[in-house]
Motif scaffolding. Structure first.
Motif, PDB file in Angstrom:
ATOM      1  N   PRO A 148      37.231  48.590  45.317  1.00  0.00           N
ATOM      2  CA  PRO A 148      37.432  47.136  45.347  1.00  0.00           C
ATOM      3  C   PRO A 148      36.725  46.404  44.215  1.00  0.00           C
ATOM      4  CG  PRO A 148      35.978  47.836  47.126  1.00  0.00           C
ATOM      5  CD  PRO A 148      36.570  49.071  46.553  1.00  0.00           C
ATOM      6  N   GLU A 149      35.579  46.909  43.761  1.00  0.00           N
ATOM      7  CA  GLU A 149      34.869  46.241  42.669  1.00  0.00           C
ATOM      8  C   GLU A 149      35.687  46.263  41.385  1.00  0.00           C
ATOM      9  OE1 GLU A 149      32.059  44.429  42.425  1.00  0.00           O
ATOM     10  OE2 GLU A 149      32.043  44.477  44.604  1.00  0.00           O
ATOM     11  N   ALA A 150      36.376  47.378  41.142  1.00  0.00           N
ATOM     12  CA  ALA A 150      37.230  47.462  39.955  1.00  0.00           C
ATOM     13  C   ALA A 150      38.389  46.479  40.057  1.00  0.00           C
ATOM     14  CB  ALA A 150      37.754  48.886  39.783  1.00  0.00           C
ATOM     15  N   LEU A 151      38.943  46.336  41.258  1.00  0.00           N
ATOM     16  CA  LEU A 151      40.044  45.397  41.456  1.00  0.00           C
ATOM     17  C   LEU A 151      39.585  43.960  41.238  1.00  0.00           C
ATOM     18  CD1 LEU A 151      41.570  47.003  44.673  1.00  0.00           C
ATOM     19  CD2 LEU A 151      42.571  47.034  42.388  1.00  0.00           C
ATOM     20  N   LEU A 152      38.411  43.621  41.768  1.00  0.00           N
ATOM     21  CA  LEU A 152      37.876  42.266  41.599  1.00  0.00           C
ATOM     22  C   LEU A 152      37.538  41.995  40.139  1.00  0.00           C
ATOM     23  CD1 LEU A 152      35.636  42.102  44.792  1.00  0.00           C
ATOM     24  CD2 LEU A 152      37.760  40.835  44.395  1.00  0.00           C
ATOM     25  N   SER A 153      37.030  43.012  39.446  1.00  0.00           N
ATOM     26  CA  SER A 153      36.735  42.853  38.014  1.00  0.00           C
ATOM     27  C   SER A 153      38.016  42.612  37.227  1.00  0.00           C
ATOM     28  CB  SER A 153      36.015  44.092  37.479  1.00  0.00           C
ATOM     29  OG  SER A 153      34.743  44.234  38.084  1.00  0.00           O
ATOM     30  N   PHE A 154      39.069  43.316  37.605  1.00  0.00           N
ATOM     31  CA  PHE A 154      40.371  43.118  36.958  1.00  0.00           C
ATOM     32  C   PHE A 154      40.845  41.676  37.147  1.00  0.00           C
ATOM     33  CE2 PHE A 154      44.969  42.836  37.482  1.00  0.00           C
ATOM     34  CZ  PHE A 154      45.428  43.359  36.280  1.00  0.00           C
ATOM     35  N   LEU A 155      40.743  41.175  38.359  1.00  0.00           N
ATOM     36  CA  LEU A 155      41.181  39.811  38.644  1.00  0.00           C
ATOM     37  C   LEU A 155      40.340  38.795  37.886  1.00  0.00           C
ATOM     38  CD1 LEU A 155      41.788  40.111  42.496  1.00  0.00           C
ATOM     39  CD2 LEU A 155      43.540  39.701  40.758  1.00  0.00           C
ATOM     40  N   GLU A 156      39.030  39.000  37.855  1.00  0.00           N
ATOM     41  CA  GLU A 156      38.146  38.065  37.155  1.00  0.00           C
ATOM     42  C   GLU A 156      38.446  38.033  35.662  1.00  0.00           C
ATOM     43  OE1 GLU A 156      34.292  39.468  38.225  1.00  0.00           O
ATOM     44  OE2 GLU A 156      34.236  38.360  40.109  1.00  0.00           O
ATOM     45  N   ALA A 157      38.799  39.190  35.104  1.00  0.00           N
ATOM     46  CA  ALA A 157      39.083  39.270  33.672  1.00  0.00           C
ATOM     47  C   ALA A 157      40.402  38.612  33.298  1.00  0.00           C
ATOM     48  CB  ALA A 157      39.096  40.738  33.232  1.00  0.00           C
ATOM     49  N   HIS A 158      41.335  38.604  34.231  1.00  0.00           N
ATOM     50  CA  HIS A 158      42.677  38.114  33.913  1.00  0.00           C
ATOM     51  C   HIS A 158      42.972  36.714  34.444  1.00  0.00           C
ATOM     52  CE1 HIS A 158      43.110  42.353  32.982  1.00  0.00           C
ATOM     53  NE2 HIS A 158      44.216  42.062  32.341  1.00  0.00           N
ATOM     54  N   ILE A 159      42.166  36.226  35.382  1.00  0.00           N
ATOM     55  CA  ILE A 159      42.409  34.893  35.939  1.00  0.00           C
ATOM     56  C   ILE A 159      41.108  34.097  35.920  1.00  0.00           C
ATOM     57  CG2 ILE A 159      43.358  33.592  37.878  1.00  0.00           C
ATOM     58  CD1 ILE A 159      44.747  36.122  38.771  1.00  0.00           C
ATOM     59  N   PRO A 160      40.851  33.356  34.848  1.00  0.00           N
ATOM     60  CA  PRO A 160      39.580  32.643  34.684  1.00  0.00           C
ATOM     61  C   PRO A 160      39.257  31.673  35.812  1.00  0.00           C
ATOM     62  CG  PRO A 160      40.838  32.661  32.635  1.00  0.00           C
ATOM     63  CD  PRO A 160      41.757  33.171  33.706  1.00  0.00           C
ATOM     64  N   GLY A 161      40.256  31.073  36.435  1.00  0.00           N
ATOM     65  CA  GLY A 161      39.988  30.062  37.455  1.00  0.00           C
ATOM     66  C   GLY A 161      39.948  30.590  38.877  1.00  0.00           C
ATOM     67  N   MET A 162      39.852  31.915  39.035  1.00  0.00           N
ATOM     68  CA  MET A 162      39.882  32.495  40.377  1.00  0.00           C
ATOM     69  C   MET A 162      38.675  32.061  41.211  1.00  0.00           C
ATOM     70  SD  MET A 162      39.864  36.518  41.522  1.00  0.00           S
ATOM     71  CE  MET A 162      38.236  36.846  40.843  1.00  0.00           C
ATOM     72  N   LEU A 163      38.926  31.788  42.503  1.00  0.00           N
ATOM     73  CA  LEU A 163      37.858  31.516  43.459  1.00  0.00           C
ATOM     74  C   LEU A 163      37.721  32.747  44.337  1.00  0.00           C
ATOM     75  CD1 LEU A 163      35.811  29.841  45.025  1.00  0.00           C
ATOM     76  CD2 LEU A 163      37.721  28.804  46.277  1.00  0.00           C
ATOM     77  N   CYS A 164      36.579  33.433  44.253  1.00  0.00           N
ATOM     78  CA  CYS A 164      36.368  34.674  44.982  1.00  0.00           C
ATOM     79  C   CYS A 164      35.072  34.596  45.773  1.00  0.00           C
ATOM     80  CB  CYS A 164      36.316  35.850  44.002  1.00  0.00           C
ATOM     81  SG  CYS A 164      36.041  37.450  44.790  1.00  0.00           S
ATOM     82  N   LEU A 165      35.190  34.710  47.094  1.00  0.00           N
ATOM     83  CA  LEU A 165      34.040  34.687  47.989  1.00  0.00           C
ATOM     84  C   LEU A 165      34.259  35.702  49.108  1.00  0.00           C
ATOM     85  CD1 LEU A 165      33.598  30.829  48.451  1.00  0.00           C
ATOM     86  CD2 LEU A 165      32.131  32.305  47.081  1.00  0.00           C
TER      87      LEU A 165
END
Length: 244
Positions: A148-165
């Motif tokens: 899951p950490e790799a998936l979250l890192s992928f999302l953070e890298a590709h979507i600057p405005g993501m809200l993740c909690l």
């Protein structure tokens, strides 16, 4: 899928960066106007309450005066199988399923399901992700370990405005982890990502949630809004801290 710079295979968005905007709390622009169209995709696994969250958003939109169309896609397994719900709001709706690249908002109740449904998100779309992972009950022989950490890192890298909690933890603090779906609706309302008010959703909550579960779901909803108000000035720092 390990380490920094990991690419998620199997999506056409590999190596592509979204034109996201910095996360901030603001009023939804374009509230109730002629010809308005707003598409929301909720993705998760069985047991997370995807369909309930979809129903609440649809009813809130209808109470506000919008036309709404919904559809669900459900995986092979009822529990822990992939589930996604399409909510199409507005007068210019053609079909119940959101076409690829057209979703204005993606609510991912689970990291892998958020990535799996990323092709539906428009390039300037918004995304809210629950960092709490639900490992698959089974996996094909030889398939990679769920990371899951790799998936979250992928999302953070590709979507600057993501809200993740960690909305599951936030809901647990309110009284039950099962209210994570409602907490995420609170986050969407608190950031102004919905074309109707938080009061509209709360009104639906009062009628759609059984009375014995109503108070804890309301607490999860309002707790998420309070959390968003606290972190809105420093989103990246708070999101990183919540994932540790």
């Amino acid at each position: 899928m390990k380490g920094e710079g990991t690419k998620y295979e199997g999506t056409k968005y590999e190596g592509t960066k979204y034109e996201g905007t910095k996360f901030e709390v603001k009023k939804f622009k374009g509230m109730k106007y002629e010809g308005m169209k707003y598409d929301i995709l909720i993705a998760g696994v069985g047991g997370q309450g995807v369909v309930l969250a979809s129903r609440m958003l649809a009813l809130a939109a209808m109470k506000t005066g919008y036309r709404v169309s919904t559809a669900e896609t459900i995986g092979m397994s009822q529990r822990e199988g992939s589930v996604s719900s399409h909510i199409r709001i507005g007068d210019e709706i053609q079909g119940s399923l959101i076409p690829a690249g057209q979703a204005d908002l993606l609510i991912g109740l689970e990291p892998a399901e958020a990535v799996r449904n990323l092709p539906f998100l428009k390039r300037d779309g918004k995304i809210i992700v629950n960092s709490h992972a639900v490992p698959p009950a089974s996996k094909p022989p030889g398939s990679p370990e769920y990371d899951p950490e790799a998936l979250l890192s992928f999302l953070e890298a590709h979507i600057p405005g993501m809200l993740c909690l960690d909305f599951t933890q936030l809901a647990e603090e309110a009284g039950t982890h099962r209210a994570a779906n409602v907490a995420m609706l609170g986050a969407a309302a608190g950031t102004g990502m919905l074309p109707f008010s938080r009061e509209d959703i709360l009104a639906v909550l009062e009628t759609e949630i059984p009375e014995k579960h109503r108070a804890v779901n309301r607490a999860a909803f309002e707790g998420a809004i309070e959390k968003i108000e606290i972190i809105s000035g420093h989103p990246h720092r708070e999101q990183t801290e919540d994932r540790r």
